[in-house]
Enzyme design. Sequence first.
Site, mmCIF file in Angstrom:
data_model
loop_
_atom_site.group_PDB
_atom_site.id
_atom_site.type_symbol
_atom_site.label_atom_id
_atom_site.label_comp_id
_atom_site.label_asym_id
_atom_site.label_seq_id
_atom_site.Cartn_x
_atom_site.Cartn_y
_atom_site.Cartn_z
ATOM 1 N N GLU A 93 30.002 -4.874 -35.168
ATOM 2 C CA GLU A 93 28.725 -3.844 -34.976
ATOM 3 C C GLU A 93 29.133 -2.318 -34.979
ATOM 4 O O GLU A 93 29.805 -2.010 -34.234
ATOM 5 C CB GLU A 93 27.763 -4.286 -33.794
ATOM 6 C CG GLU A 93 27.386 -5.731 -33.848
ATOM 7 C CD GLU A 93 26.272 -5.963 -32.629
ATOM 8 O OE1 GLU A 93 25.562 -6.756 -32.491
ATOM 9 O OE2 GLU A 93 26.667 -5.576 -31.540
ATOM 10 N N CYS A 106 27.957 5.479 -33.788
ATOM 11 C CA CYS A 106 28.750 4.979 -32.924
ATOM 12 C C CYS A 106 29.695 3.647 -33.278
ATOM 13 O O CYS A 106 29.196 2.704 -33.882
ATOM 14 C CB CYS A 106 27.894 4.231 -31.714
ATOM 15 S SG CYS A 106 28.814 3.542 -30.487
ATOM 16 N N CYS A 113 37.265 -6.924 -26.850
ATOM 17 C CA CYS A 113 37.796 -5.897 -26.163
ATOM 18 C C CYS A 113 38.723 -6.785 -24.754
ATOM 19 O O CYS A 113 38.180 -7.765 -24.443
ATOM 20 C CB CYS A 113 36.663 -5.215 -25.497
ATOM 21 S SG CYS A 113 37.436 -3.700 -24.688
ATOM 22 N N CYS A 117 35.551 -4.780 -18.356
ATOM 23 C CA CYS A 117 34.666 -4.266 -17.527
ATOM 24 C C CYS A 117 33.381 -4.986 -17.296
ATOM 25 O O CYS A 117 32.905 -5.763 -18.224
ATOM 26 C CB CYS A 117 34.285 -2.923 -18.136
ATOM 27 S SG CYS A 117 35.522 -1.737 -18.687
ATOM 28 N N CYS A 120 29.884 -4.720 -18.734
ATOM 29 C CA CYS A 120 30.086 -4.397 -20.479
ATOM 30 C C CYS A 120 29.737 -5.580 -21.049
ATOM 31 O O CYS A 120 30.238 -6.757 -20.941
ATOM 32 C CB CYS A 120 31.143 -3.754 -20.722
ATOM 33 S SG CYS A 120 31.118 -3.539 -22.490
ATOM 34 N N CYS A 334 24.225 1.702 -24.746
ATOM 35 C CA CYS A 334 25.460 1.635 -24.119
ATOM 36 C C CYS A 334 25.925 0.488 -23.744
ATOM 37 O O CYS A 334 25.017 -0.219 -22.702
ATOM 38 C CB CYS A 334 25.558 2.724 -23.067
ATOM 39 S SG CYS A 334 25.607 4.428 -23.590
HETATM 40 N N1 SAH Z 1 36.137 1.135 -24.178
HETATM 41 C C1 SAH Z 1 35.555 2.567 -24.217
HETATM 42 C C2 SAH Z 1 34.517 2.708 -25.174
HETATM 43 C C3 SAH Z 1 33.491 1.680 -25.281
HETATM 44 S S1 SAH Z 1 32.163 1.864 -24.314
HETATM 45 C C4 SAH Z 1 35.461 2.849 -22.842
HETATM 46 O O1 SAH Z 1 35.310 2.062 -21.872
HETATM 47 O O2 SAH Z 1 35.021 4.163 -22.467
HETATM 48 C C5 SAH Z 1 31.101 3.112 -24.333
HETATM 49 C C6 SAH Z 1 30.488 3.497 -22.933
HETATM 50 O O3 SAH Z 1 29.552 2.749 -22.480
HETATM 51 C C7 SAH Z 1 31.891 3.553 -21.900
HETATM 52 O O4 SAH Z 1 31.425 4.710 -21.006
HETATM 53 C C8 SAH Z 1 31.348 2.307 -21.208
HETATM 54 O O5 SAH Z 1 31.901 2.423 -19.722
HETATM 55 C C9 SAH Z 1 29.620 2.186 -21.031
HETATM 56 N N2 SAH Z 1 29.010 1.196 -21.043
HETATM 57 C C10 SAH Z 1 29.645 -0.067 -21.343
HETATM 58 N N3 SAH Z 1 28.898 -1.149 -20.690
HETATM 59 C C11 SAH Z 1 27.320 -0.367 -20.128
HETATM 60 C C12 SAH Z 1 26.434 -0.708 -19.753
HETATM 61 N N4 SAH Z 1 26.196 -2.110 -19.477
HETATM 62 N N5 SAH Z 1 25.603 0.328 -19.210
HETATM 63 C C13 SAH Z 1 25.925 1.609 -19.510
HETATM 64 N N6 SAH Z 1 27.041 1.900 -20.066
HETATM 65 C C14 SAH Z 1 27.938 1.011 -20.250
#
Ligand code: SAH
Length: 344
Positions: A93, A106, A113, A117, A120, A334
């Site tokens: 995506e 984006c 991944c 986290c 996420c 995000c």
């Molecule tokens: N792996 C990288 C880039 C991908 S995510 C990273 O961790 O930075 C891009 C951003 O979205 C990151 O800051 C991540 O922490 C944030 N993110 C992921 N899940 C989210 C959620 N459910 N709500 C808000 N931000 C989120």
Amino acid sequence: MKENIKNFNLDELKEKLKEISEKSFRAEQIFKWLYQEKVNTFNDMTNLSLELRKKLDEKYNIGNFKIIKKLESIDGTKKYLFDVQDEKGNLIESVLMKYHHGYTVCVSSQIGCRMGCKFCASTGIPFARNLETGEIVEQILAIEKDSNIKVSNIVFMGIGEPFDNFENVMNAINILNNPKGLNIGARHISISTSGIVPKIYELADKKIQCTLSVSLHSSNDKTRSEMMPINNLYPIDELMKACKYYIEKTNKRISFEYALAKDNNDNLEDAKQLVKLLRGMLSHVNLIPINKIEDGKYIKSTNENIIKFRDYLNDHGIVATIRRELGSDISAACGQLRKQNLKR
Ligand code: SAH
């Protein structure tokens, strides 16, 4: 399977042409066809001899994606689901966002991944593989072609951890950057990392002009480790050392992402700790109201708390802004990107 010709930066392509006894200026012509004319076949490269077009076609793949699905949000954001056309039928995506200063894409850096986290939605997609250089670049090309626009900014904030696929991401940036490639200035490209410390040092030493975002989300190790397992490997102390090195080396501001979750990382004590952590650093804090994911335990902070948090930071010398959420109605905001289990 034939190799994707878009995996090569201009210098590499020159080498490849030498190998088949072709002049190196042909590489520049091919680059122009790929990234400026955006042709779909080698046969469309009409200033190359028929013989060379045929040779290229025999040896390489041109790396087109197939659009499987396209969703458009009420705010104009578009989410694309692509079939990368590999043997496994993998899907990825990418999201197109329209801002007053232009179009931002984006991009995803991996299929799945490995960071895990907890907040996420990409967590839980089984990790398949790294995206190749050409597959990273193709996301932008395919969107420019389909939407008939010119993209001006790229953020590596889709699925995957860009620093877990460092080489291909760097090579893609080289192609995106190249005036004969997509000609997107490095300053308009940002990479977001969950905090892979050794790669922060590596990027600092490369002195590339792109922007670095670090997903911090908490200023204490206990909470951060709960949210982001990578913190067990590279705790905040080490992360901050690397960030300071990066700032010193590049003289560039780091953008810290901080997703606010109710009663988790959004109280005054958290804000105080964050001020302590970032005081004196060339930085900016990007506050994101956390997006609740399916079965996720983290829920959005109240608007009131988000504003309080921001004001506390601003009042104490830390520049902080609240990120406007785009595309949440099409699950493109995000952390919402998640490969659908669509079978072709
Ligand atoms: N792996 C990288 C880039 C991908 S995510 C990273 O961790 O930075 C891009 C951003 O979205 C990151 O800051 C991540 O922490 C944030 N993110 C992921 N899940 C989210 C959620 N459910 N709500 C808000 N931000 C989120």
